[in-house]
Design a protein around this motif. Sequence first.
Motif, PDB file in Angstrom:
ATOM      1  N   ASN A 208       0.825  -1.211   0.000  1.00  0.00           N
ATOM      2  CA  ASN A 208       0.000   0.000   0.000  1.00  0.00           C
ATOM      3  C   ASN A 208       0.857   1.258   0.000  1.00  0.00           C
ATOM      4  O   ASN A 208       2.092   1.199  -0.052  1.00  0.00           O
ATOM      5  CB  ASN A 208      -0.973  -0.009   1.180  1.00  0.00           C
ATOM      6  CG  ASN A 208      -0.259   0.043   2.531  1.00  0.00           C
ATOM      7  OD1 ASN A 208       0.931   0.333   2.620  1.00  0.00           O
ATOM      8  ND2 ASN A 208      -0.995  -0.253   3.598  1.00  0.00           N
ATOM      9  N   GLU A 209       0.192   2.422   0.084  1.00  0.00           N
ATOM     10  CA  GLU A 209       0.904   3.694   0.001  1.00  0.00           C
ATOM     11  C   GLU A 209       1.830   3.946   1.189  1.00  0.00           C
ATOM     12  O   GLU A 209       2.708   4.801   1.147  1.00  0.00           O
ATOM     13  CB  GLU A 209      -0.099   4.857  -0.116  1.00  0.00           C
ATOM     14  CG  GLU A 209      -0.989   5.079   1.098  1.00  0.00           C
ATOM     15  CD  GLU A 209      -2.180   4.137   1.124  1.00  0.00           C
ATOM     16  OE1 GLU A 209      -3.016   4.256   2.038  1.00  0.00           O
ATOM     17  OE2 GLU A 209      -2.283   3.286   0.209  1.00  0.00           O
ATOM     18  N   LYS A 210       1.658   3.176   2.268  1.00  0.00           N
ATOM     19  CA  LYS A 210       2.529   3.297   3.436  1.00  0.00           C
ATOM     20  C   LYS A 210       3.677   2.292   3.403  1.00  0.00           C
ATOM     21  O   LYS A 210       4.377   2.088   4.384  1.00  0.00           O
ATOM     22  CB  LYS A 210       1.714   3.097   4.719  1.00  0.00           C
ATOM     23  CG  LYS A 210       0.646   4.154   4.943  1.00  0.00           C
ATOM     24  CD  LYS A 210      -0.100   3.885   6.237  1.00  0.00           C
ATOM     25  CE  LYS A 210      -1.187   4.934   6.463  1.00  0.00           C
ATOM     26  NZ  LYS A 210      -1.932   4.678   7.742  1.00  0.00           N
ATOM     27  N   ASN A 211       3.828   1.655   2.264  1.00  0.00           N
ATOM     28  CA  ASN A 211       4.890   0.650   2.066  1.00  0.00           C
ATOM     29  C   ASN A 211       4.717  -0.548   2.985  1.00  0.00           C
ATOM     30  O   ASN A 211       5.678  -1.195   3.410  1.00  0.00           O
ATOM     31  CB  ASN A 211       6.278   1.262   2.271  1.00  0.00           C
ATOM     32  CG  ASN A 211       7.359   0.460   1.544  1.00  0.00           C
ATOM     33  OD1 ASN A 211       7.121  -0.084   0.481  1.00  0.00           O
ATOM     34  ND2 ASN A 211       8.546   0.402   2.123  1.00  0.00           N
ATOM     35  N   GLN A 212       3.459  -0.868   3.290  1.00  0.00           N
ATOM     36  CA  GLN A 212       3.134  -2.046   4.093  1.00  0.00           C
ATOM     37  C   GLN A 212       2.723  -3.185   3.166  1.00  0.00           C
ATOM     38  O   GLN A 212       1.955  -2.987   2.230  1.00  0.00           O
ATOM     39  CB  GLN A 212       1.989  -1.734   5.061  1.00  0.00           C
ATOM     40  CG  GLN A 212       2.343  -0.661   6.098  1.00  0.00           C
ATOM     41  CD  GLN A 212       1.138  -0.248   6.916  1.00  0.00           C
ATOM     42  OE1 GLN A 212       0.034  -0.115   6.380  1.00  0.00           O
ATOM     43  NE2 GLN A 212       1.340  -0.043   8.218  1.00  0.00           N
TER      44      GLN A 212
END
Length: 216
Positions: A208-212
């Motif tokens: 995702n956009e949070k690099n998760q």
Amino acid sequence: MESIFKHIKLTVSSILSLIKILFRSNLNIKKHSKSGSTLYILGNGPSFKKDLIKYKHILKTKKLMCVNAFPITEEFQELKPSYFIITSPGFYNDKAIDYNVNVRKKIITTLVEKTNWPLVFFLPSGAIKNKGFTAKISVNQNIKIHYYNKTSIEGYSKFKHLIFRLGLGSPRPHNVMTSAILQAINFGCKYIYLLGADHSWLPQITVNEKNQVLIN
């Protein structure tokens, strides 16, 4: 120096695995009796449909093990597999809350209602505590439950292989095919054929956009 760190890591992993065995594995489980030298394991991957078109007439004459959702297929009663195995606690854990629970209930209900031939049902040892689930399965006297330990084992290769042979643990069971293959090896199969072993876990991994890292 790198070699020393490697041995330290393997030693620690082996010790931690022993601790996990003591707390997570059931030490009283008996190994399944030896049963033939050849087994066909039927996965639920997309390629199995093509295999059925080519090999259904052959599969009817072979010893088979099926997994997960196979009991709700038409081929379950037609091929009459000798073994059925599950790994996910969602099948037998009443507290499971994921979206597959209703599907899994349907699978188990169909299994119990439609199995009119001898079948060995391989269940993780964690299911022993769920007396209601095992009682439901035992209603069908054609089904014999055999438990296995799926405790993930890491460490030295010789140590892991010994634990696997003793039935006290398993390679990390990320997929039910891992457990199916290990059980087949442990009850004496020298030739194991995999059908429908392709699966979708790689496409289900996203970031995702949070690099998760997410798994759908």
